[in-house]
Design a protein around this motif. Structure first.
Motif, PDB file in Angstrom:
ATOM      1  N   GLY A   1       0.218  -1.267  -0.204  1.00 26.17           N
ATOM      2  CA  GLY A   1      -0.454   0.206  -0.112  1.00 26.17           C
ATOM      3  C   GLY A   1       0.944   1.501   0.031  1.00 26.17           C
ATOM      4  O   GLY A   1       0.025   2.309  -0.866  1.00 26.17           O
TER       5      GLY A   1
ATOM      6  N   ILE B   1       2.174   2.030  -3.189  1.00 28.50           N
ATOM      7  CA  ILE B   1       1.120   2.408  -4.495  1.00 28.50           C
ATOM      8  C   ILE B   1       0.676   4.152  -3.780  1.00 28.50           C
ATOM      9  O   ILE B   1       0.390   4.755  -4.801  1.00 28.50           O
ATOM     10  CB  ILE B   1      -0.513   1.781  -4.920  1.00 28.50           C
ATOM     11  N   ASN B   2       0.302   3.939  -2.779  1.00 24.70           N
ATOM     12  CA  ASN B   2      -0.107   5.332  -2.896  1.00 24.70           C
ATOM     13  C   ASN B   2       1.192   6.548  -3.552  1.00 24.70           C
ATOM     14  O   ASN B   2       1.007   7.649  -3.390  1.00 24.70           O
ATOM     15  CB  ASN B   2      -0.124   5.364  -1.248  1.00 24.70           C
TER      16      ASN B   2
ATOM     17  N   LYS C   1      -5.123  -0.008  -5.748  1.00 22.45           N
ATOM     18  CA  LYS C   1      -5.632   0.234  -4.557  1.00 22.45           C
ATOM     19  C   LYS C   1      -7.228  -0.404  -3.962  1.00 22.45           C
ATOM     20  O   LYS C   1      -7.043  -1.274  -3.101  1.00 22.45           O
ATOM     21  CB  LYS C   1      -6.525   1.871  -4.167  1.00 22.45           C
TER      22      LYS C   1
ATOM     23  N   GLU D   1      -7.606  -3.623  -1.318  1.00 25.93           N
ATOM     24  CA  GLU D   1      -7.785  -3.263  -0.454  1.00 25.93           C
ATOM     25  C   GLU D   1      -8.879  -4.186  -0.189  1.00 25.93           C
ATOM     26  O   GLU D   1      -9.026  -5.417   1.049  1.00 25.93           O
ATOM     27  CB  GLU D   1      -9.516  -1.797  -0.783  1.00 25.93           C
TER      28      GLU D   1
END
Length: 291
Positions: free
Chosen positions: A254, A257-258, A277, A281
């Motif tokens: 995460g 990716i962020n 995302k 999730e």
């Protein structure tokens, strides 16, 4: 291989006119949360049962039950015949001496008196019964583990699919990543052209442009994300009990990716990041149920 924390197992054995029922079920939990309901006859073995469950199941909200059903007639409480006769004699004497009307249902009345039913002595657990019960406990735990393994296989298949999707989405960013360099340069040059009589050093412009592009470069994020994806795959193949580890890896995925999203200054790239995302999730939701 992955195991789910959701499971169910039940075993029934019959011995000495008793039917011993063992049932165990589990749901997801951060640690082992064990609740037991055990028949009084087997209460002395509770710690041994708990240790066996904890050693095998490791994590989960576990509900364990052990109860006994006796065959018809086996649990009938004996009647104290001497006490019934004594009560009958007293009632008969009372009716005769005091000339009172006799009860309509003498026997029914007597059976409601204290001490008419003999209390059986405290039952002791025999080695034979405990051996049968212990075997039933082990079988019930084994069946729950089989259930967990089947559910884990479905989880693993789902995780593999999501990991592949994230990998494919990251690869799909590359064309936009390459084209944006020229787009950024064209936008800056176009902006400068809108300034009347603007004069600028083209070499300096190229230097600034390179510096700007380097700040937006996502090569390191892509490499780290690829490493995390491979690590996730490898961890899924390790022995059961890697759920927390998979959760930590998902958190690191995460982060990358962020960061990629924060550096994406194109709508197409940002749309791809949103899809990544969404896939991640779904992994995070399901990994909570992995042992």
């Amino acid at each position: 291989m992955i195991q789910s924390m959701t499971g169910y197992g039940k075993t029934v054995v019959t011995i000495n006119g008793k039917k011993i029922n063992v049932e165990i079920k589990s749901l997801n939990s951060k640690a082992l949360d064990l609740t037991t309901r055990i028949a009084p006859l087997f209460r002395e073995k509770e710690m041994e049962i708990r240790q066996s469950i904890a050693k095998t199941l490791l994590r989960g909200k576990v509900d364990f039950s052990l109860w006994i059903e006796k065959e018809a007639g086996a649990d009938a409480t004996p009647i104290n015949r001497a006490m019934v006769k004594n009560y009958y004699q007293q009632i008969s004497s009372l009716v005769e001496d005091d000339q009172l009307p006799p009860p309509a249902d003498v026997l029914g009345t007597i059976l409601r008196f204290p001490d008419v039913f003999q209390k059986s002595e405290t039952e002791e657990l025999s080695d034979e019964e405990w051996a049968a019960a212990r075997k039933a406990v082990d079988e019930a735990i084994g069946r729950l583990v089989e259930f967990r393994t089947q559910e884990g296989a479905a989880l693993q298949k789902k995780f593999a699919e999501k990991i592949d999707n994230i990998e494919a989405l990251m690869a799909s960013i590359e064309p936009y990543e390459k084209s944006r360099v020229e787009k950024i340069r064209a936008r800056i040059v176009d902006g400068l052209s809108q300034i009347p009589e603007a004069d600028y050093d083209k070499n300096r412009l190229e230097q600034e442009l390179i510096y700007y592009i380097e700040k937006l470069d996502i090569s390191e994020e892509k490499q780290r994300l690829a490493n995390h994806l491979n690590y996730f795959r490898q961890t899924m193949l390790e022995p059961a009990g890697q759920g927390k580890k998979l959760g930590f890896i998902a958190q690191e995925m995460g982060r990358e990716i962020n960061t990629t999203g924060s550096k994406s200054n194109q709508a197409e790239m940002q749309n791809i990041v949103v899809k990544m995302k969404d896939e991640l999730e779904q992994i995070k939701e399901q990994v909570l149920n992995a042992l």
